[in-house]
Write a protein that holds these residues in place. Sequence first.
Motif, PDB file in Angstrom:
ATOM      1  N   TRP A 150       0.851  -1.341  -0.062  1.00 32.25           N
ATOM      2  CA  TRP A 150      -0.024   0.048  -0.003  1.00 32.25           C
ATOM      3  C   TRP A 150       0.977   1.211  -0.091  1.00 32.25           C
ATOM      4  CZ3 TRP A 150      -4.414  -0.365  -1.842  1.00 32.25           C
ATOM      5  CH2 TRP A 150      -5.428  -1.388  -1.750  1.00 32.25           C
ATOM      6  N   TYR A 151       2.069   1.319   0.520  1.00 34.94           N
ATOM      7  CA  TYR A 151       2.934   2.291   0.657  1.00 34.94           C
ATOM      8  C   TYR A 151       3.339   2.570  -0.868  1.00 34.94           C
ATOM      9  CZ  TYR A 151       3.720   2.529   5.672  1.00 34.94           C
ATOM     10  OH  TYR A 151       3.531   2.828   6.844  1.00 34.94           O
ATOM     11  N   LEU A 152       3.473   1.598  -1.528  1.00 29.24           N
ATOM     12  CA  LEU A 152       4.203   1.371  -2.963  1.00 29.24           C
ATOM     13  C   LEU A 152       2.883   1.993  -3.876  1.00 29.24           C
ATOM     14  CD1 LEU A 152       6.401   1.058  -5.039  1.00 29.24           C
ATOM     15  CD2 LEU A 152       5.635  -1.294  -5.117  1.00 29.24           C
ATOM     16  N   ILE A 153       1.760   1.378  -3.852  1.00 30.08           N
ATOM     17  CA  ILE A 153       0.462   1.761  -4.552  1.00 30.08           C
ATOM     18  C   ILE A 153       0.324   3.419  -4.552  1.00 30.08           C
ATOM     19  CG2 ILE A 153      -1.994   1.730  -5.090  1.00 30.08           C
ATOM     20  CD1 ILE A 153      -1.502  -1.375  -4.223  1.00 30.08           C
ATOM     21  N   LEU A 154       0.139   3.590  -3.322  1.00 26.23           N
ATOM     22  CA  LEU A 154       0.077   5.205  -2.960  1.00 26.23           C
ATOM     23  C   LEU A 154       1.064   6.180  -3.384  1.00 26.23           C
ATOM     24  CD1 LEU A 154      -1.571   4.987   0.934  1.00 26.23           C
ATOM     25  CD2 LEU A 154      -2.815   5.668  -1.321  1.00 26.23           C
ATOM     26  N   GLY A 155       2.261   5.563  -3.053  1.00 25.60           N
ATOM     27  CA  GLY A 155       3.526   6.457  -3.766  1.00 25.60           C
ATOM     28  C   GLY A 155       3.464   6.583  -5.267  1.00 25.60           C
ATOM     29  N   ILE A 156       3.079   5.645  -6.150  1.00 30.42           N
ATOM     30  CA  ILE A 156       3.057   5.713  -7.497  1.00 30.42           C
ATOM     31  C   ILE A 156       1.828   6.733  -7.741  1.00 30.42           C
ATOM     32  CG2 ILE A 156       2.297   4.533  -9.720  1.00 30.42           C
ATOM     33  CD1 ILE A 156       3.498   1.795  -8.337  1.00 30.42           C
ATOM     34  N   LEU A 157       0.714   6.405  -7.037  1.00 30.30           N
ATOM     35  CA  LEU A 157      -0.435   7.523  -7.288  1.00 30.30           C
ATOM     36  C   LEU A 157       0.013   8.946  -6.934  1.00 30.30           C
ATOM     37  CD1 LEU A 157      -3.564   7.785  -7.848  1.00 30.30           C
ATOM     38  CD2 LEU A 157      -3.807   7.572  -5.438  1.00 30.30           C
ATOM     39  N   PHE A 158       0.572   9.247  -5.803  1.00 29.77           N
ATOM     40  CA  PHE A 158       0.982  10.653  -5.510  1.00 29.77           C
ATOM     41  C   PHE A 158       2.278  10.781  -6.493  1.00 29.77           C
ATOM     42  CE2 PHE A 158       0.117   9.587  -0.959  1.00 29.77           C
ATOM     43  CZ  PHE A 158      -1.032   9.804  -1.314  1.00 29.77           C
ATOM     44  N   THR A 159       2.957  10.031  -7.072  1.00 30.03           N
ATOM     45  CA  THR A 159       3.904  10.413  -8.135  1.00 30.03           C
ATOM     46  C   THR A 159       3.222  10.910  -9.413  1.00 30.03           C
ATOM     47  OG1 THR A 159       5.471   8.750  -7.211  1.00 30.03           O
ATOM     48  CG2 THR A 159       6.018   9.552  -9.748  1.00 30.03           C
ATOM     49  N   ILE A 160       2.268  10.479  -9.844  1.00 33.83           N
ATOM     50  CA  ILE A 160       1.371  10.682 -11.081  1.00 33.83           C
ATOM     51  C   ILE A 160       0.936  12.060 -10.836  1.00 33.83           C
ATOM     52  CG2 ILE A 160      -0.599  10.106 -12.516  1.00 33.83           C
ATOM     53  CD1 ILE A 160       0.102   7.235 -11.910  1.00 33.83           C
ATOM     54  N   ILE A 161       0.215  12.261  -9.649  1.00 32.78           N
ATOM     55  CA  ILE A 161      -0.581  13.524  -9.357  1.00 32.78           C
ATOM     56  C   ILE A 161       0.498  14.625  -9.370  1.00 32.78           C
ATOM     57  CG2 ILE A 161      -1.946  14.790  -7.643  1.00 32.78           C
ATOM     58  CD1 ILE A 161      -3.025  12.053  -6.891  1.00 32.78           C
ATOM     59  N   SER A 162       1.594  14.504  -8.580  1.00 34.31           N
ATOM     60  CA  SER A 162       2.529  15.530  -8.618  1.00 34.31           C
ATOM     61  C   SER A 162       3.285  15.843  -9.875  1.00 34.31           C
ATOM     62  CB  SER A 162       3.803  15.095  -7.430  1.00 34.31           C
ATOM     63  OG  SER A 162       4.659  14.148  -8.117  1.00 34.31           O
ATOM     64  N   ASN A 163       3.471  14.939 -10.715  1.00 29.16           N
ATOM     65  CA  ASN A 163       3.905  15.203 -12.033  1.00 29.16           C
ATOM     66  C   ASN A 163       2.998  16.133 -12.885  1.00 29.16           C
ATOM     67  OD1 ASN A 163       6.670  14.313 -12.525  1.00 29.16           O
ATOM     68  ND2 ASN A 163       5.986  12.266 -12.008  1.00 29.16           N
ATOM     69  N   LEU A 164       1.562  15.671 -12.590  1.00 31.16           N
ATOM     70  CA  LEU A 164       0.427  16.330 -13.356  1.00 31.16           C
ATOM     71  C   LEU A 164       0.525  17.849 -13.157  1.00 31.16           C
ATOM     72  CD1 LEU A 164      -2.509  13.958 -13.404  1.00 31.16           C
ATOM     73  CD2 LEU A 164      -1.385  14.871 -15.157  1.00 31.16           C
ATOM     74  N   PHE A 165       0.686  18.146 -11.776  1.00 34.41           N
ATOM     75  CA  PHE A 165       0.898  19.425 -11.042  1.00 34.41           C
ATOM     76  C   PHE A 165       2.220  20.168 -11.538  1.00 34.41           C
ATOM     77  CE2 PHE A 165      -2.267  18.009  -7.926  1.00 34.41           C
ATOM     78  CZ  PHE A 165      -3.151  18.954  -8.426  1.00 34.41           C
ATOM     79  N   GLY A 166       2.905  19.320 -12.047  1.00 33.09           N
ATOM     80  CA  GLY A 166       4.562  19.826 -12.574  1.00 33.09           C
ATOM     81  C   GLY A 166       4.410  20.283 -13.967  1.00 33.09           C
ATOM     82  N   ILE A 167       3.418  19.425 -14.885  1.00 28.12           N
ATOM     83  CA  ILE A 167       3.329  19.744 -16.290  1.00 28.12           C
ATOM     84  C   ILE A 167       2.416  20.934 -16.298  1.00 28.12           C
ATOM     85  CG2 ILE A 167       2.332  18.833 -18.193  1.00 28.12           C
ATOM     86  CD1 ILE A 167       3.679  16.058 -17.401  1.00 28.12           C
ATOM     87  N   ILE A 168       1.522  21.012 -15.727  1.00 29.59           N
ATOM     88  CA  ILE A 168       0.488  22.212 -15.878  1.00 29.59           C
ATOM     89  C   ILE A 168       0.865  23.333 -16.145  1.00 29.59           C
ATOM     90  CG2 ILE A 168      -1.483  23.164 -14.951  1.00 29.59           C
ATOM     91  CD1 ILE A 168      -2.441  20.283 -14.195  1.00 29.59           C
ATOM     92  N   PRO A 169       1.918  23.805 -15.024  1.00 27.58           N
ATOM     93  CA  PRO A 169       2.681  24.875 -15.170  1.00 27.58           C
ATOM     94  C   PRO A 169       3.408  25.600 -16.581  1.00 27.58           C
ATOM     95  CG  PRO A 169       3.049  24.243 -13.315  1.00 27.58           C
ATOM     96  CD  PRO A 169       2.509  23.046 -13.809  1.00 27.58           C
ATOM     97  N   ALA A 170       4.019  24.421 -17.151  1.00 29.40           N
ATOM     98  CA  ALA A 170       4.608  24.793 -18.264  1.00 29.40           C
ATOM     99  C   ALA A 170       3.312  25.152 -19.481  1.00 29.40           C
ATOM    100  CB  ALA A 170       5.285  23.489 -18.760  1.00 29.40           C
ATOM    101  N   GLN A 171       2.353  24.536 -19.511  1.00 30.19           N
ATOM    102  CA  GLN A 171       1.274  24.794 -20.299  1.00 30.19           C
ATOM    103  C   GLN A 171       0.737  26.171 -20.119  1.00 30.19           C
ATOM    104  OE1 GLN A 171      -1.711  21.722 -20.353  1.00 30.19           O
ATOM    105  NE2 GLN A 171      -0.027  20.297 -20.419  1.00 30.19           N
TER     106      GLN A 171
END
Length: 605
Positions: A28-49
Motif C-alpha cells: 500500500w505504501y508503494l501503490i500510494l507512492g505511485i499514485l502521488f507520483t502521477i499527481i505531483s507530475n501532473l501538477f508539474g506539467i500544467i505550469p509549463a502549459q
Amino acid sequence: MQDHFFLPKIYPVKALKYLNKYLWKYKWYLILGILFTIISNLFGIIPAQLVRYALDLVIETLDIYYLFNGVSLQSEIYDIFAFSILLYGLLILLMALLKGIFLFLVRQTIIVMSRHIEFALKNDIYQHYQTLPASFFRKHSTGDLMARISEDVSNVRIYVGPALMYGINLLVLFVLVITYMVSVSPQLTFYVLLPLPVLSISVYVVNSMIMKRSQEIQKQLSALSTYVQEAFSGIRVIKSFVQEKHSFENFEKEAEIFKDKSLNLTKVDAFFYPVIIMLIGFSNILIIYVGGQEIISGRLTPGNITEFILYVNMLTWPVMALGWTTSQIQRAASSQTRINEFLNEKTTLVSEKNLVTQLEGGIRFQNVNFVYPDSGIQALQNFDLEIKPGETVAILGTTGSGKSTLAHLLCRLYDPTGGQILVDNVPMKDYDVHAYRRQIGYVPQDVFLFSDSIQNNVRFGTVDMPFERIEQAVKDADLYNNVKDFPQGYDTVLGERGITLSGGQKQRLSIARAIARDPKILVLDDCLSAVDTNTENIILNNMKRIMDQRTSVIISHRVSSAKLADKIVVLDEGKIIEQGTHAALMELNGAYKELYEKQLIAEEV
C-alpha cells in the motif's frame, strides 16, 4: 579493467527478487507512492502549459494594446491583460504548491516503505545469523558479518527507496511529457530528446566510476578504522615497547592512501557537472534553432518553444537520475547477492524429534569422531566414554588434544562427524536444541562478557532470576569480595568484553554465570587457567557442593583441577590413553603420573 574503461562488473538483478516479499508486505505504501507520483507530475506539467498560454497572451495582447494607442479602450485592455497575467501567475504558484505537497507524500510513502523494509531485512538477517552453527562463524569474520547487515542492507534500502522513487518518477514523467510533446510537434520532440540518451549514458558511466572509487574509499576507510581501533586497543603494548612513532608512521601511510583515493573521486566529481550542463545547454540550443524555424513557418508559437524548454529542464533531472538509479540497482544487486549468500546457509544442528524433557545428566560417547569442517583437522578419533548422572569427570590433556572439542560437542555447538552422543540413553539429535542447551551450564575457555552490569552478566539468559541466586553464584565463584569493593557493586557496568575486570575476575564471573542458571550438566572448559592455585582451591571447594547431584565435566590442562573428579580421562591427539581415579592412574605410572609430577614440581618452584 582500468577506471577509464568505465564498465563496472554486472551483477544478476534476479538476486533482488528476494525483496519481493517485503514489497508485497508494504504494497500500500508503494501503490500510494505511485499514485502521488502521477499527481505531483501532473501538477508539474500544467505550469509549463500555463506559461505557454501566458506568453502567447502577452504577444497577442501587445499587438491589440498598441493598435488602440491613444484610445480610452486601451486602459481597459491593459486591465484585462494584467488580471489575466496575475491569474496565470497565481495558478502557477498554486500548481507548484500542490506539486510540493504531493512530492512530500511520495517521500512519506516510498521512502518510509524503504525504512520499513530495511528494518525487517536487518531483523531477518540477524535472526538467521543466530540459527547458524559455530562452524559458520569460524569461516566468516565479524567484520564481514557486520558489513552485510549494515552497509549491504543500506545499499538495498537505497534501491527500494530513492532509486525506486526516481525510477517511477522518470517513467511517469516520460509518459506524460513525451505524449504531450509529440502531440504538439513530433519533429521538435525528436531534436529535444536527442542529447538525453547521451546524458543518461554519461551519467551512468560517471556514476559507475564514482561508485567504484567510493567503494575503494570505503574499503580504505575500513582499513584505517581497523588500524586505529587495534592501535588504541593495544595502546599499553605500544607504549611499553616505545612504538608511538612507528605506530604514527603506519597511520600516516594509511591516511595518505585514503587522501589519494578521495582526491581521485573529487576529480571525477569536478568533471561530472560541467558535462551535464553542456548537454542540457546543447538541448536548449536545438530547441531554439529548430523551434525558431517552426515559428517562422507558422507551425508553432513562441509559447510552444518556451514550453518545450521547460519540459527539457523537467526531464533533465529524471534522466540524470536514470544513470544514478541504474548504478544503485547494480550496487543493490551486488549487496543482495552477498546477503543471499548467508541467508541461503542452513544450520545442520536440527532436532529430529524435538524432545523437550528434564535431563538426568547421563552422557555416553559412542565411537565419536570429529573433523573440523573449515580446517579439516581431526580432533577426536573413536572416542568412547560413559558419564553417569551426577558424576564428575575430569578431561586432561595437552593443547590440541581435543579437550575443547568435547565441550563444543556437549553443548551441541557441533555434531559429531562419526558415531553418536547419547544423553539419558537418547541420541542428542532427538532433543530440541534450545530446550537441551537451557539445561547446560557452559564456561568457555575464551571468556566473553557483555558491556552490561555485573548482575546482568550473571543472570544472562534468565530474566526473572532472583537476586539471592545471583549473589550466591558470585560467592561460589569467589568473586563476592571483589564485587563488594566496586563503588557500584553489582550494578558496576563492565567495559567492552569485560575489560574492567582482570583475567581471573573475568573467568570467575563466567563461572558464576554458568552455575547461576542451576544447570543439569555443567561443562568447565579450562576456566581456571587465569587464577592462582589458592583461588583455584577456593573455587573448587565451593564447586564441590554445586557439583553434588549434577553431572560435571571439568576440562583442563592442570592436574590440580581434577582433584574433585570421580573419574579422570587423559586425552592425547583425540584419543583416550588413560582413564580412572587419581589413585588408579598414579599406580599405572603412565602419562597422568608424569603430568602430575611435572606440575607438582613447577608449583613448588
